[in-house]
Design a protein around this motif. Structure first.
Motif, PDB file in Angstrom:
ATOM      1  N   PHE A 155      85.541  46.637  54.748  1.00  0.00           N
ATOM      2  CA  PHE A 155      84.874  45.333  54.754  1.00  0.00           C
ATOM      3  C   PHE A 155      83.935  45.238  55.953  1.00  0.00           C
ATOM      4  CE2 PHE A 155      89.178  44.865  53.026  1.00  0.00           C
ATOM      5  CZ  PHE A 155      88.911  44.368  51.774  1.00  0.00           C
ATOM      6  N   ALA A 156      82.827  44.528  55.771  1.00  0.00           N
ATOM      7  CA  ALA A 156      81.867  44.341  56.855  1.00  0.00           C
ATOM      8  C   ALA A 156      81.044  43.088  56.601  1.00  0.00           C
ATOM      9  CB  ALA A 156      80.945  45.553  56.976  1.00  0.00           C
ATOM     10  N   PRO A 157      80.508  42.477  57.669  1.00  0.00           N
ATOM     11  CA  PRO A 157      79.570  41.368  57.484  1.00  0.00           C
ATOM     12  C   PRO A 157      78.231  41.898  57.001  1.00  0.00           C
ATOM     13  CG  PRO A 157      79.777  41.891  59.807  1.00  0.00           C
ATOM     14  CD  PRO A 157      80.780  42.749  59.087  1.00  0.00           C
ATOM     15  N   GLN A 158      77.534  41.113  56.175  1.00  0.00           N
ATOM     16  CA  GLN A 158      76.247  41.529  55.623  1.00  0.00           C
ATOM     17  C   GLN A 158      75.194  41.661  56.714  1.00  0.00           C
ATOM     18  OE1 GLN A 158      75.723  41.859  52.130  1.00  0.00           O
ATOM     19  NE2 GLN A 158      73.701  42.721  52.549  1.00  0.00           N
ATOM     20  N   ARG A 159      75.198  40.714  57.621  1.00  0.00           N
ATOM     21  CA  ARG A 159      74.168  40.711  58.669  1.00  0.00           C
ATOM     22  C   ARG A 159      74.836  41.019  60.001  1.00  0.00           C
ATOM     23  NH1 ARG A 159      69.082  38.703  59.172  1.00  0.00           N
ATOM     24  NH2 ARG A 159      69.215  37.736  57.120  1.00  0.00           N
ATOM     25  N   GLY A 160      74.389  42.079  60.680  1.00  0.00           N
ATOM     26  CA  GLY A 160      74.969  42.461  61.951  1.00  0.00           C
ATOM     27  C   GLY A 160      73.915  42.530  63.035  1.00  0.00           C
ATOM     28  N   THR A 162      72.869  45.005  64.577  1.00  0.00           N
ATOM     29  CA  THR A 162      72.107  46.254  64.628  1.00  0.00           C
ATOM     30  C   THR A 162      70.758  46.157  63.936  1.00  0.00           C
ATOM     31  OG1 THR A 162      73.214  47.008  62.615  1.00  0.00           O
ATOM     32  CG2 THR A 162      74.224  47.629  64.714  1.00  0.00           C
ATOM     33  N   VAL A 163      70.531  45.062  63.179  1.00  0.00           N
ATOM     34  CA  VAL A 163      69.270  44.933  62.443  1.00  0.00           C
ATOM     35  C   VAL A 163      68.462  43.779  63.036  1.00  0.00           C
ATOM     36  CG1 VAL A 163      68.195  44.589  60.196  1.00  0.00           C
ATOM     37  CG2 VAL A 163      70.403  45.771  60.360  1.00  0.00           C
ATOM     38  N   PRO A 164      67.356  44.039  63.748  1.00  0.00           N
ATOM     39  CA  PRO A 164      66.548  42.940  64.297  1.00  0.00           C
ATOM     40  C   PRO A 164      65.989  42.068  63.179  1.00  0.00           C
ATOM     41  CG  PRO A 164      65.914  45.073  65.234  1.00  0.00           C
ATOM     42  CD  PRO A 164      66.820  45.351  64.074  1.00  0.00           C
ATOM     43  N   PRO A 165      65.917  40.749  63.361  1.00  0.00           N
ATOM     44  CA  PRO A 165      65.405  39.860  62.310  1.00  0.00           C
ATOM     45  C   PRO A 165      64.014  40.231  61.842  1.00  0.00           C
ATOM     46  CG  PRO A 165      66.421  38.604  64.096  1.00  0.00           C
ATOM     47  CD  PRO A 165      66.354  40.036  64.558  1.00  0.00           C
ATOM     48  N   GLU A 166      63.187  40.759  62.747  1.00  0.00           N
ATOM     49  CA  GLU A 166      61.819  41.076  62.355  1.00  0.00           C
ATOM     50  C   GLU A 166      61.745  42.280  61.419  1.00  0.00           C
ATOM     51  OE1 GLU A 166      62.586  42.762  66.511  1.00  0.00           O
ATOM     52  OE2 GLU A 166      62.950  40.900  65.403  1.00  0.00           O
ATOM     53  N   ALA A 167      62.834  43.021  61.294  1.00  0.00           N
ATOM     54  CA  ALA A 167      62.830  44.181  60.410  1.00  0.00           C
ATOM     55  C   ALA A 167      62.855  43.775  58.948  1.00  0.00           C
ATOM     56  CB  ALA A 167      64.024  45.089  60.717  1.00  0.00           C
ATOM     57  N   GLY A 168      63.318  42.557  58.659  1.00  0.00           N
ATOM     58  CA  GLY A 168      63.290  42.073  57.284  1.00  0.00           C
ATOM     59  C   GLY A 168      64.557  42.378  56.517  1.00  0.00           C
ATOM     60  N   LEU A 169      64.698  41.694  55.369  1.00  0.00           N
ATOM     61  CA  LEU A 169      65.891  41.840  54.552  1.00  0.00           C
ATOM     62  C   LEU A 169      65.995  43.222  53.928  1.00  0.00           C
ATOM     63  CD1 LEU A 169      65.994  38.374  52.748  1.00  0.00           C
ATOM     64  CD2 LEU A 169      67.404  39.165  54.650  1.00  0.00           C
ATOM     65  N   HIS A 170      64.856  43.840  53.623  1.00  0.00           N
ATOM     66  CA  HIS A 170      64.907  45.166  53.012  1.00  0.00           C
ATOM     67  C   HIS A 170      65.596  46.160  53.944  1.00  0.00           C
ATOM     68  CE1 HIS A 170      63.796  48.712  50.744  1.00  0.00           C
ATOM     69  NE2 HIS A 170      63.237  49.229  51.844  1.00  0.00           N
ATOM     70  N   ALA A 171      65.231  46.129  55.238  1.00  0.00           N
ATOM     71  CA  ALA A 171      65.858  47.033  56.203  1.00  0.00           C
ATOM     72  C   ALA A 171      67.344  46.754  56.311  1.00  0.00           C
ATOM     73  CB  ALA A 171      65.186  46.882  57.570  1.00  0.00           C
ATOM     74  N   GLU A 172      67.702  45.476  56.236  1.00  0.00           N
ATOM     75  CA  GLU A 172      69.119  45.105  56.311  1.00  0.00           C
ATOM     76  C   GLU A 172      69.894  45.657  55.120  1.00  0.00           C
ATOM     77  OE1 GLU A 172      71.683  41.037  55.914  1.00  0.00           O
ATOM     78  OE2 GLU A 172      69.903  40.991  57.205  1.00  0.00           O
ATOM     79  N   ARG A 173      69.307  45.561  53.936  1.00  0.00           N
ATOM     80  CA  ARG A 173      69.964  46.096  52.741  1.00  0.00           C
ATOM     81  C   ARG A 173      70.129  47.606  52.830  1.00  0.00           C
ATOM     82  NH1 ARG A 173      66.934  41.989  49.949  1.00  0.00           N
ATOM     83  NH2 ARG A 173      65.220  43.462  49.636  1.00  0.00           N
TER      84      ARG A 173
END
Length: 263
Positions: A155-160, A162-173
């Protein structure tokens, strides 16, 4: 093969005895209901409950520490498992302290409405850590004894962070998918190393760890097995930093394994 149920004076033992009964039927041994009270307190032993198909004994231990007394009783009885009516192992709780002191798995009934039926599925909360394979071995052995399905879940949180907000949702996915692939790979490698086939493997990310846990399908016959370090802090878990959140969100009884041996 003995299951020891810890009963604190003044508390309702029904949840612990109910879970202990289910686990005693899985393990195939007697059930010992143990009451711990301070020295000098002449507490009368509880009446021995009558449980169909399970041999039941009642024992009273005098000890200044409830977790210490239960750990001592478990050792003396050579118990395979200790069961409490506690909820998730918060700092200072009896369940958390016992999980640190005991060298056998500790099952926590919590406030879950327990069914009388058998254990039908065991889910191992899996994460990085040198003892993860030992926790998985405990879950697999419990599933084998219960003739239940085995599921390995991370299990993990979707948003951590390690992903800067400016990188966008695609990078997060992309990061989440990479994490999912890595965890599934680690789960399958651990299962293969233990010679276990046919287990379900899942890695779930959601807005929070709690939502990730709740997004899985759970049934009345489920148990969750997680790891606890006997040498570390009482709530230190072997399923990563979100470990406490996993246990808090669990809708089923919890079995904390020291990770050293199977049942």
């Amino acid at each position: 093969m003995t299951v020891l149920v810890g009963h604190m004076p003044g508390t309702d033992p029904d949840a612990a005895i109910s879970l202990g009964t289910r686990l005693a039927r899985v393990i195939g041994g007697p059930l010992v209901v143990c009451t711990v009270s301070p020295p000098g307190h002449d507490d009368a032993p509880e009446a021995t409950p009558e449980i169909e198909g399970v041999d039941v004994e009642v024992e009273h231990i005098a000890d200044r520490s409830v977790p210490g007394g239960l750990a001592r009783a478990a050792h003396a009885r050579q118990a395979d498992l200790v069961v409490l009516g506690d909820g998730p192992p918060r700092p200072g709780s009896v369940g958390a302290r016992l999980a640190r002191a005991a060298d056998v798995p500790v099952a926590l009934a919590g406030h879950v409405a327990l069914a009388d039926g058998p254990v039908t599925r065991v889910t191992c909360a899996f994460g990085p850590g040198r003892r993860a394979r030992g926790v998985l071995a405990t879950a697999a052995d419990l599933a084998r004894r219960a003739d239940a399905a085995l599921r390995v879940a991370s299990f993990a949180p979707q948003r951590g962070p390690t992903v800067p907000p400016e990188a966008g949702l695609h990078a997060e996915r992309v990061v989440v998918e990479q994490w999912r692939e890595q965890m599934i790979g680690a789960q399958r490698e651990a299962l293969q190393g233990l010679g276990i086939a046919g287990a379900e493997t899942v890695a779930v990310a959601d807005d929070t760890v709690e939502e990730a846990v709740r997004s899985l399908e759970w049934g009345e016959g489920d148990l969750l097995v997680a790891g606890a370090s006997p040498a570390g802090a009482a709530t230190r878990l072997l399923i990563g930093d979100p470990g406490a959140a996993v246990l808090e969100a669990s809708p089923v009884p919890i079995v904390l394994s020291p990770g050293a041996t199977a049942l």
